[in-house]
Write an enzyme that holds these catalytic residues in place. Structure first.
Site, PDB file in Angstrom:
ATOM      1  N   LYS A 131      14.093  25.068  15.292  1.00 56.24           N
ATOM      2  CA  LYS A 131      13.860  25.215  16.738  1.00 56.24           C
ATOM      3  C   LYS A 131      13.832  23.849  17.408  1.00 56.24           C
ATOM      4  O   LYS A 131      14.395  23.665  18.488  1.00 56.24           O
ATOM      5  CB  LYS A 131      12.520  25.925  16.994  1.00 56.24           C
ATOM      6  CG  LYS A 131      12.670  27.421  17.111  1.00 56.24           C
ATOM      7  CD  LYS A 131      11.417  28.055  17.670  1.00 56.24           C
ATOM      8  CE  LYS A 131      11.372  29.529  17.379  1.00 56.24           C
ATOM      9  NZ  LYS A 131      12.419  30.317  17.995  1.00 56.24           N
ATOM     10  N   LYS A 180       9.277  47.703  28.165  1.00 55.63           N
ATOM     11  CA  LYS A 180      10.055  47.045  29.222  1.00 55.63           C
ATOM     12  C   LYS A 180       9.700  47.630  30.593  1.00 55.63           C
ATOM     13  O   LYS A 180       9.696  46.913  31.600  1.00 55.63           O
ATOM     14  CB  LYS A 180      11.552  47.126  28.908  1.00 55.63           C
ATOM     15  CG  LYS A 180      11.895  46.184  27.743  1.00 55.63           C
ATOM     16  CD  LYS A 180      13.337  46.194  27.282  1.00 55.63           C
ATOM     17  CE  LYS A 180      13.525  45.126  26.188  1.00 55.63           C
ATOM     18  NZ  LYS A 180      14.846  45.066  25.598  1.00 55.63           N
TER      19      LYS A 180
HETATM   20  N1  NAP Z   1      21.829  44.683  23.727  1.00 54.69           N
HETATM   21  C1  NAP Z   1      21.703  44.368  22.467  1.00 54.69           C
HETATM   22  O1  NAP Z   1      22.552  44.702  21.632  1.00 54.69           O
HETATM   23  C2  NAP Z   1      20.515  43.549  22.041  1.00 54.69           C
HETATM   24  C3  NAP Z   1      20.430  43.079  20.728  1.00 54.69           C
HETATM   25  C4  NAP Z   1      19.329  42.277  20.394  1.00 54.69           C
HETATM   26  C5  NAP Z   1      18.338  41.983  21.324  1.00 54.69           C
HETATM   27  N2  NAP Z   1      18.454  42.479  22.588  1.00 54.69           N
HETATM   28  C6  NAP Z   1      17.417  42.165  23.593  1.00 54.69           C
HETATM   29  O2  NAP Z   1      17.531  40.799  23.933  1.00 54.69           O
HETATM   30  C7  NAP Z   1      16.228  40.246  24.207  1.00 54.69           C
HETATM   31  C8  NAP Z   1      16.037  38.972  23.396  1.00 54.69           C
HETATM   32  O3  NAP Z   1      16.172  39.277  22.024  1.00 54.69           O
HETATM   33  P1  NAP Z   1      16.657  38.203  20.948  1.00 54.69           P
HETATM   34  O4  NAP Z   1      17.200  38.967  19.786  1.00 54.69           O
HETATM   35  O5  NAP Z   1      17.508  37.189  21.601  1.00 54.69           O
HETATM   36  O6  NAP Z   1      15.262  37.569  20.542  1.00 54.69           O
HETATM   37  P2  NAP Z   1      14.904  36.585  19.319  1.00 54.69           P
HETATM   38  O7  NAP Z   1      16.050  35.691  19.033  1.00 54.69           O
HETATM   39  O8  NAP Z   1      14.352  37.405  18.194  1.00 54.69           O
HETATM   40  O9  NAP Z   1      13.675  35.769  19.923  1.00 54.69           O
HETATM   41  C9  NAP Z   1      13.799  35.170  21.180  1.00 54.69           C
HETATM   42  C10 NAP Z   1      12.656  34.230  21.418  1.00 54.69           C
HETATM   43  O10 NAP Z   1      11.437  34.932  21.511  1.00 54.69           O
HETATM   44  C11 NAP Z   1      10.393  33.993  21.326  1.00 54.69           C
HETATM   45  N3  NAP Z   1       9.414  34.486  20.343  1.00 54.69           N
HETATM   46  C12 NAP Z   1       9.639  35.134  19.201  1.00 54.69           C
HETATM   47  N4  NAP Z   1       8.488  35.362  18.576  1.00 54.69           N
HETATM   48  C13 NAP Z   1       7.512  34.842  19.341  1.00 54.69           C
HETATM   49  C14 NAP Z   1       6.116  34.741  19.234  1.00 54.69           C
HETATM   50  N5  NAP Z   1       5.486  35.262  18.192  1.00 54.69           N
HETATM   51  N6  NAP Z   1       5.451  34.132  20.237  1.00 54.69           N
HETATM   52  C15 NAP Z   1       6.093  33.637  21.305  1.00 54.69           C
HETATM   53  N7  NAP Z   1       7.426  33.683  21.445  1.00 54.69           N
HETATM   54  C16 NAP Z   1       8.105  34.282  20.479  1.00 54.69           C
HETATM   55  C17 NAP Z   1      11.008  32.719  20.743  1.00 54.69           C
HETATM   56  O11 NAP Z   1      11.071  31.796  21.802  1.00 54.69           O
HETATM   57  P3  NAP Z   1      11.082  30.200  21.632  1.00 54.69           P
HETATM   58  O12 NAP Z   1      12.498  29.819  21.904  1.00 54.69           O
HETATM   59  O13 NAP Z   1      10.116  29.739  22.640  1.00 54.69           O
HETATM   60  O14 NAP Z   1      10.660  29.896  20.238  1.00 54.69           O
HETATM   61  C18 NAP Z   1      12.388  33.202  20.338  1.00 54.69           C
HETATM   62  O15 NAP Z   1      13.356  32.194  20.346  1.00 54.69           O
HETATM   63  C19 NAP Z   1      15.211  41.346  23.889  1.00 54.69           C
HETATM   64  O16 NAP Z   1      14.761  41.928  25.101  1.00 54.69           O
HETATM   65  C20 NAP Z   1      16.001  42.357  23.071  1.00 54.69           C
HETATM   66  O17 NAP Z   1      15.556  43.673  23.248  1.00 54.69           O
HETATM   67  C21 NAP Z   1      19.523  43.234  22.966  1.00 54.69           C
END
Ligand code: NAP
Length: 312
Positions: A44, A138
């Protein structure tokens, strides 16, 4: 028009990284929240330092320190949140509510984009459990935003290509199979596939746009609206080979959920709504929404066949 200053929260994450890239590319003064809690997470730290080298400003803050969040929010005009969804149930909602409290107190934010980027939760009141938890959470975040009167845009990004195109819409593996494919029913229900970089671009385009104020931005690029079977055919054409097709009926799919753990079950519920019920395409976008590729025809979005070529 001067470009707004954008703060990305969750910037080192899967979709967050694309949002930072798009914000920089589109010329916004770009700020990335650097959580104090990342501690020794060297990956990170390296990602954040890369952002800094590309021109982003890192802003140190903590979700356990309200004042630090308010100070971070005061630096910008727009906040885009990309915090994790399914992997940390209940956690993301809590964090986003804290962020909303900070935005409310700061009082200067012209647009907030909460972490959604998937199926429109407002259409999922009858969704299956446990998958519905994501939608319910959400919607709690939406209510807090609207109760606080925060100007916002919700982004419904449909199926991220990395997960769905790569998998040919199967739960796994995430790279396209070359021998057989499991079809949801006859594979004819239409879904929408979006390259994650395009999700970043369309989202950032929307943040200064009065046409998306207090609306849902649906990313539904017309050439990427297709069924699982159409997607499989594109892959077959690229590899010059027909795959064996095994159809999974709705009943079989739902029955197979029982053997899975809760996280997989939640994912299966989303697949069920997308590929058996057609929840991404079975509605017209109304007055409360806008379609991204129509608003921004200048964006050359990645077509599914081009996305598939990376797996050859
Ligand atoms: N449409 C689709 O196909 C699809 C697929 C996957 C996800 N999504 C959606 O996209 C959105 C983002 O998902 P993502 O997969 O990109 O997320 P991710 O990579 O799993 O995590 C995103 C960020 O969340 C923060 N985070 C994780 N754990 C945390 C904790 N314990 N405390 C504080 N912050 C934490 C971290 O931020 P930092 O950078 O600050 O560390 C991490 O970089 C979600 O709403 C998800 O539902 C959609």
């Amino acid at each position: 028009m001067e470009k707004s200053r954008v703060l990305i929260v969750g910037g080192s994450g899967y979709i967050g990284r694309r949002l930072v890239k798009a914000s920089l590319a589109l010329g916004h003064p770009t700020y990335v929240l650097q959580r104090r809690e990342i501690g020794l997470d060297i990956e990170k730290i390296q990602i954040l330092l890369d952002f800094k080298q590309q021109g982003a400003r890192l802003v140190e803050a903590s979700f356990s320190d309200h004042r630090s969040l308010v100070d971070a929010v005061k630096l910008v005009d727009v906040v885009v949140c990309a915090m994790s969804g399914v992997h940390h149930r209940g956690h993301s909602i809590l964090m986003q509510l804290k962020l909303i409290d900070a935005i409310k107190e700061a009082g200067n934010i012209k647009r907030f984009v909460p972490s959604e980027f998937g199926i429109d939760p407002a259409r999922m009141a009858d969704a299956l459990s446990p998958g519905r938890n994501t939608f319910d959470e959400k919607m709690v975040v939406r209510k807090a935003i609207e109760d606080a009167g925060i100007p916002h845009t919700y982004v419904s990004a449909n199926c991220f290509a990395g997960y769905f195109v790569g998998a040919l819409c199967q739960l796994r593996p995430l790279i396209p199979t070359r021998d057989r494919v499991h079809l949801h029913g006859d594979g004819s229900v239409k879904a929408v596939f979006v390259d994650e970089d395009d999700v970043g671009t369309y989202t950032i385009k929307a943040v200064d746009d009065p046409r998306t104020l207090n609306k849902t931005l649906y990313i539904r690029p017309p050439e990427n609206v297709m069924s699982q079977m159409e997607l499989v055919k594109k892959w077959e054409k690229l590899i010059g080979k027909q795959l064996e097709k095994i159809s999974i009926s709705e009943e079989e799919f739902l029955a197979s959920k029982k053997a899975a753990d809760e996280i997989v079950q939640a994912g299966m519920d989303h697949f069920y709504h997308i590929f058996y019920e057609g929840c991404l395409t079975n509605f017209e976008i109304g007055e409360d929404g806008a379609e991204a590729s129509k608003l921004y025809p200048e964006v050359v979005y990645t077509r599914v066949e081009d996305y598939l070529k990376r797996y050859l």
